[in-house]
Write an enzyme that holds these catalytic residues in place. Structure first.
Site, PDB file in Angstrom:
ATOM      1  N   ASN A  10       4.107   0.637  -9.099  1.00 13.25           N
ATOM      2  CA  ASN A  10       3.824   0.758  -7.670  1.00 13.25           C
ATOM      3  C   ASN A  10       3.883  -0.637  -7.065  1.00 13.25           C
ATOM      4  O   ASN A  10       2.987  -1.442  -7.272  1.00 13.25           O
ATOM      5  CB  ASN A  10       2.429   1.382  -7.491  1.00 13.25           C
ATOM      6  CG  ASN A  10       1.999   1.415  -6.033  1.00 13.25           C
ATOM      7  OD1 ASN A  10       2.799   1.166  -5.126  1.00 13.25           O
ATOM      8  ND2 ASN A  10       0.732   1.734  -5.806  1.00 13.25           N
ATOM      9  N   LYS A  12       3.657  -1.447  -4.009  1.00 14.60           N
ATOM     10  CA  LYS A  12       2.840  -1.608  -2.799  1.00 14.60           C
ATOM     11  C   LYS A  12       3.675  -2.330  -1.719  1.00 14.60           C
ATOM     12  O   LYS A  12       4.889  -2.090  -1.644  1.00 14.60           O
ATOM     13  CB  LYS A  12       1.523  -2.317  -3.138  1.00 14.60           C
ATOM     14  CG  LYS A  12       0.807  -1.637  -4.321  1.00 14.60           C
ATOM     15  CD  LYS A  12      -0.575  -2.141  -4.604  1.00 14.60           C
ATOM     16  CE  LYS A  12      -1.147  -1.403  -5.804  1.00 14.60           C
ATOM     17  NZ  LYS A  12      -2.545  -1.755  -6.082  1.00 14.60           N
ATOM     18  N   HIS A  90      -3.186   7.579  -3.279  1.00 17.87           N
ATOM     19  CA  HIS A  90      -3.573   6.272  -3.823  1.00 17.87           C
ATOM     20  C   HIS A  90      -4.858   5.806  -3.128  1.00 17.87           C
ATOM     21  O   HIS A  90      -5.038   6.045  -1.930  1.00 17.87           O
ATOM     22  CB  HIS A  90      -2.446   5.260  -3.610  1.00 17.87           C
ATOM     23  CG  HIS A  90      -2.675   4.009  -4.395  1.00 17.87           C
ATOM     24  ND1 HIS A  90      -3.539   3.029  -3.978  1.00 17.87           N
ATOM     25  CD2 HIS A  90      -2.197   3.603  -5.599  1.00 17.87           C
ATOM     26  CE1 HIS A  90      -3.580   2.070  -4.894  1.00 17.87           C
ATOM     27  NE2 HIS A  90      -2.769   2.389  -5.888  1.00 17.87           N
ATOM     28  N   GLU A  92      -5.714   3.078  -1.989  1.00 12.53           N
ATOM     29  CA  GLU A  92      -5.494   2.251  -0.798  1.00 12.53           C
ATOM     30  C   GLU A  92      -5.187   3.138   0.409  1.00 12.53           C
ATOM     31  O   GLU A  92      -5.578   2.820   1.542  1.00 12.53           O
ATOM     32  CB  GLU A  92      -4.383   1.221  -1.067  1.00 12.53           C
ATOM     33  CG  GLU A  92      -4.888   0.131  -2.008  1.00 12.53           C
ATOM     34  CD  GLU A  92      -3.856  -0.485  -2.924  1.00 12.53           C
ATOM     35  OE1 GLU A  92      -2.649  -0.386  -2.655  1.00 12.53           O
ATOM     36  OE2 GLU A  92      -4.277  -1.078  -3.944  1.00 12.53           O
ATOM     37  N   GLU A 162      -7.044   6.154 -11.536  1.00 11.18           N
ATOM     38  CA  GLU A 162      -7.100   4.728 -11.200  1.00 11.18           C
ATOM     39  C   GLU A 162      -8.501   4.402 -10.695  1.00 11.18           C
ATOM     40  O   GLU A 162      -8.794   4.598  -9.504  1.00 11.18           O
ATOM     41  CB  GLU A 162      -6.083   4.400 -10.097  1.00 11.18           C
ATOM     42  CG  GLU A 162      -4.647   4.625 -10.497  1.00 11.18           C
ATOM     43  CD  GLU A 162      -3.705   3.772  -9.655  1.00 11.18           C
ATOM     44  OE1 GLU A 162      -2.932   3.006 -10.255  1.00 11.18           O
ATOM     45  OE2 GLU A 162      -3.758   3.849  -8.414  1.00 11.18           O
ATOM     46  N   GLY A 168      -6.210  -4.243  -9.107  1.00 15.49           N
ATOM     47  CA  GLY A 168      -5.956  -5.567  -8.547  1.00 15.49           C
ATOM     48  C   GLY A 168      -7.051  -6.583  -8.829  1.00 15.49           C
ATOM     49  O   GLY A 168      -7.061  -7.666  -8.260  1.00 15.49           O
TER      50      GLY A 168
END
Ligand code: 13P
Length: 248
Positions: A10, A12, A90, A92, A162, A168
């Site tokens: 991914n 991003k 996701h 985010e 996740e 991150g």
């Protein structure tokens, strides 16, 4: 039973044509017969890939098919350019763009109706973990999708666990921590439909890198990885794919 091993990158909001080119080159010569390798670049770049070994998808899709929805992508468009996979849910998207379980379930419905395979992302925050509520939180995320598409629909998805605290941050869940949640997910789904639970691929995501991947992929209920930062370096990402390939 043996399930398809998958490693998905991914990107991003990262990457450019030079990075696409580096991936085309690295993966055209790589021998990876036992793993499906997917890249989710920013949508502008999907058609820049020309390596057959890479399955290219998008990071998000609208639950709407067309109309006045500025900035969105629809499943009609994905079908139009032969894109077969999308990330959905996701963390985010959930946190920064306020996508709740209902919106995510609606996106899964729309994707499956268009024969697009979702990688459905689920996972808890550190607060939920500290409060000892991981299982019930994950179960609620799963239930909202199962209520919308049933186990038959879920069987057409790929799951990605996740934990938000590992994304991150450089803090990878230990293989045991990740396995515990993957096993919970499979047991819970198995209480509804054993054969779907056994055949569903469940990826782990959260600071996966070349060092942590082998032990994570050795866990019985971890079927590969969804990789962020380390998917922006073709050599490291290839090493992660090779770790999964050895398990395939
Ligand atoms: P990192 O691998 O950078 O932690 O990101 C994980 C992720 O969010 C993949 O979707």
């Amino acid at each position: 039973m043996s399930r398809t091993k998958i490693v998905a990158g991914n990107w991003k909001l990262n990457g450019n044509k030079a990075l696409v080119s580096a991936f085309n080159n690295a993966f055209t010569v790589a021998k990876l017969d036992n793993v499906s390798v997917m890249i989710f670049p920013p949508a502008l770049y999907v058609n820049e890939f020309d390596c057959e070994q890479l399955i290219i998808g998008v990071q998000n899709v609208s639950e709407q098919q067309s109309g006045a929805f500025t900035g969105e992508l629809s499943t009609l468009m994905l079908n139009d350019i032969d894109i077969s996979h999308t990330l959905i849910g996701h963390s985010e998207r959930r946190d920064l763009y306020h996508e709740n379980n209902d919106i995510i379930a609606a996106k899964v419905v729309t994707a499956l109706a268009a024969n697009i395979t979702p990688i459905l992302c689920i996972g808890e925050s550190l607060d939920i973990r500290t409060a000892g509520k991981v299982n019930e939180f994950i179960q609620a995320q799963l239930d909202s999708v199962i209520d919308a598409v049933g186990m038959t629909g879920l069987s057409k998805c790929i799951l990605a666990y996740e934990p938000i605290w590992a994304i991150g941050t450089g803090v990878t869940a230990t293989p045991a921590q990740a396995q515990e949640v993957h096993a919970f997910i499979r047991d819970y789904l198995g209480s509804i439909d054993a054969s779907v639970a056994q055949s569903l691929s469940i990826l782990y995501g959260g600071s996966v890198n070349a060092k942590t991947a082998p032990d994570l992929f050795a866990q019985p209920d971890i079927d590969g990885g969804l990789v962020g930062g380390a998917s922006l370096k073709e050599e490291e990402f290839l090493t992660i794919c090779q770790a999964a390939n050895q398990r395939g």
